[in-house]
Motif scaffolding. Structure first.
Motif, mmCIF file in Angstrom:
data_model
loop_
_atom_site.group_PDB
_atom_site.id
_atom_site.type_symbol
_atom_site.label_atom_id
_atom_site.label_comp_id
_atom_site.label_asym_id
_atom_site.label_seq_id
_atom_site.Cartn_x
_atom_site.Cartn_y
_atom_site.Cartn_z
ATOM 1 N N ILE A 325 -0.368 3.525 1.934
ATOM 2 C CA ILE A 325 0.439 3.344 3.138
ATOM 3 C C ILE A 325 1.072 4.643 3.614
ATOM 4 C CG2 ILE A 325 2.601 2.778 1.943
ATOM 5 C CD1 ILE A 325 3.020 0.593 4.080
ATOM 6 N N GLU A 365 -6.024 -0.057 2.961
ATOM 7 C CA GLU A 365 -5.981 -0.806 4.207
ATOM 8 C C GLU A 365 -4.709 -0.552 5.007
ATOM 9 O OE1 GLU A 365 -7.370 -3.756 7.060
ATOM 10 O OE2 GLU A 365 -8.180 -2.231 5.726
ATOM 11 N N TRP A 366 -3.557 -0.602 4.357
ATOM 12 C CA TRP A 366 -2.315 -0.430 5.109
ATOM 13 C C TRP A 366 -2.207 0.977 5.686
ATOM 14 C CZ3 TRP A 366 1.657 -3.189 1.363
ATOM 15 C CH2 TRP A 366 1.399 -4.562 1.390
ATOM 16 N N ILE A 379 2.411 -1.192 11.397
ATOM 17 C CA ILE A 379 3.299 -1.977 10.541
ATOM 18 C C ILE A 379 3.388 -3.406 11.050
ATOM 19 C CG2 ILE A 379 5.695 -2.234 9.779
ATOM 20 C CD1 ILE A 379 5.897 0.808 9.727
ATOM 21 N N ILE A 382 0.444 -5.228 9.687
ATOM 22 C CA ILE A 382 0.649 -5.455 8.252
ATOM 23 C C ILE A 382 1.594 -6.629 8.026
ATOM 24 C CG2 ILE A 382 1.671 -4.482 6.150
ATOM 25 C CD1 ILE A 382 0.713 -1.726 7.152
ATOM 26 N N GLN A 420 -3.930 -7.516 2.316
ATOM 27 C CA GLN A 420 -4.302 -6.110 2.292
ATOM 28 C C GLN A 420 -5.763 -5.862 1.943
ATOM 29 O OE1 GLN A 420 -2.928 -4.989 -2.257
ATOM 30 N NE2 GLN A 420 -2.155 -3.800 -0.572
#
Length: 476
Positions: A325, A365-366, A379, A382, A420
């Protein structure tokens, strides 16, 4: 008088005919949508095989072979009033639409790359809710039986890939690549991909097998016992053959979820003990076979090698939870709208720089979502996925009260896959959508849903009575 009666009778007959026709139309639409979902699932299983063995020259366009099916499903659902409508759906479509335009206007400026990235949020993500709306628990059970049938030949295939050189036909890579489709494993063996384009597909497939193996052992009257034993052997043997730590961890996690369900469904304790005994017997028998012993040694070596390079299994899990992230913030100055949706995918990298073996933004992924769409939209996407996963977790746990443990077991694999999962990779995207949709669908069984609603109403009445008893008496 007779005229009035005749007129009323005609109205009743017309309304009855309209109701019958409406039910027929409803059944026809639902049947069509269910067939479309089955096609989506089957293409997910065979997509890699088509790209490797059947149509290698069409490997690139087959990358999106499920997209037309997804679009058809959404259009059909919209035309017939079945398109899901909830906050998760609308918020993700909004983010995906905005990201599409910002990528073209201020991002990488490539329409094909932006469209490829946006299709994940616009065409595939909504299918989670459509599957959950059209399928019910009976459909999920039927799909589970098909998965058990698939598990046996899939295991035979990965075993053949495991013990064959990378130059063998069964190990052809995408586009009939003679270098092979396996991924580095241990002791000279490669991780087999099965019918999928990459090894993660094999891991996710057998993770799904694990859910249905556990479920059917606890509901053995719903499945052929010989089939269940065969699929169980295939699952256990596939864990070391796959050389996948992720598959082992996921299978154990599904078992933990099954044990956790005892607190809500204690009557399954006897069946669970029987399943454990059967598992011990199968493992003991497999342990005497040379191919299984060798695979265990390879998997053990893989654990040791990975621990040296990636740290302990706990460190690996924490790193995967983090999903890279922070990478977009650390490696470069992140634009407000990101670098453009689609840029973090392998296909996007090939279109932009001519290479697909690099991650232009982040591997996790994030990190990819934030890098592609910027901090706000990234975000936001997410949070939508995490909130959906948490909601599925809570609702699945509540279904245990009415002895419906299938969604609870399903969420053991769908939680991470939705929250995720690396959706930039088409196979991981497909499994994330299917697993999420099946989790929601497993909660839908008309009789049990009414029972669940009655349970909720009973709980509400009990809480209300407790509050009234605790409150001071009126007038005192």
């Amino acid at each position: 008088m007779s005229t009035t009666l005749d007129r009323n009778a005609a109205v009743v007959a017309r309304n009855t005919a309209l109701n019958v026709q409406s039910r027929i139309n409803h059944a026809s639409v639902v049947a069509s949508l269910k067939k479309g979902i089955w096609v989506y699932f089957i293409l997910l299983i065979i997509e890699g095989g088509l790209r490797k063995w059947v149509f290698p020259s069409l490997a690139t366009p087959l990358l999106i072979v499920r997209d037309p099916v997804a679009i058809w499903l959404l259009i059909t659902a919209w035309r017939n009033g079945y398109l899901p409508s909830n906050n998760h759906f609308f918020a993700m479509v909004f983010i995906g639409s905005c990201a599409l335009f910002t990528a073209i206007l201020v991002g990488h400026h490539s329409l094909p790359v932006a469209a490829y990235g946006a299709r994940i949020l616009l065409f595939h993500f909504p299918l989670i809710f459509l599957i959950g709306k059209v399928f019910d628990k009976d459909d999920v059970v039927r799909l589970g039986i098909i998965v058990l049938w698939m598990a046996i030949p899939m295991f035979l295939l990965i075993a053949l890939q495991f013990y064959s050189p990378q130059s063998a036909f069964v190990n052809k890579g995408i586009g009939a690549d003679s270098l092979g489709g396996g991924f580095s494993g241990a002791l000279g063996y490669f991780r087999p991909p099965g019918t999928f384009s990459f090894t993660t597909g094999n891991t996710q497939f057998f993770s799904l097998v694990g859910v249905f193996v556990v479920y059917f052992w606890l509901n053995i009257e719903q499945v052929n016992r010989i089939l269940l034993i065969g699929a169980t052997i295939a699952l256990i043997a596939a864990i070391p053959i796959s050389i996948s730590r992720g598959l082992l961890i996921q299978t154990v996690l599904t078992g933990v979820f099954a044990l956790a369900s005892i607190s809500r469904t204690p009557k399954l304790l006897g069946r669970m003990l029987g399943a454990v005994i059967g598992l011990v017997i199968i493992v003991s028998l497999l342990s005497n076979l040379p191919f299984f012993k060798n695979a265990i040694e390879v998997l053990t070596s893989r654990f040791d090698t990975a621990s040296e390079s990636e740290g302990s299994i706990n460190d690996t899990i924490l790193n995967r939870i983090g999903a890279s992230i922070l990478e977009p913030f650390v490696n470069s100055e992140l634009p407000f709208f990101g670098f453009g949706i689609g840029m973090g995918t392998n296909a996007g990298a090939r279109l932009l720089i001519g290479r697909s073996d690099v991650f232009l933004i982040a591997e996790g992924e994030w990190g990819r979502l934030i890098g592609e769409m910027g901090a706000i939209f990234g975000i936001g996407a997410i949070l939508i996925r995490v909130h959906l996963s948490l909601k599925m977790l809570v609702q699945s746990y509540k279904r245990l009260k009415i002895n419906n443990m299938l969604p609870w077991l399903m969420v053991s694999v769908s939680f991470q896959a939705v929250a995720q999962g690396q959706w930039a990779q088409p196979t991981a995207l497909g499994f994330g959508i299917i697993m999420g949709g099946l989790t929601i669908a497993a909660m839908r069984l008309p009789g049990q849903e009414r029972q669940y609603q009655q349970y909720q109403e009973q709980q509400y009445q009990e809480q209300k009575e407790q509050q009234q008893q605790a409150s001071p008496t009126a007038g005192v």
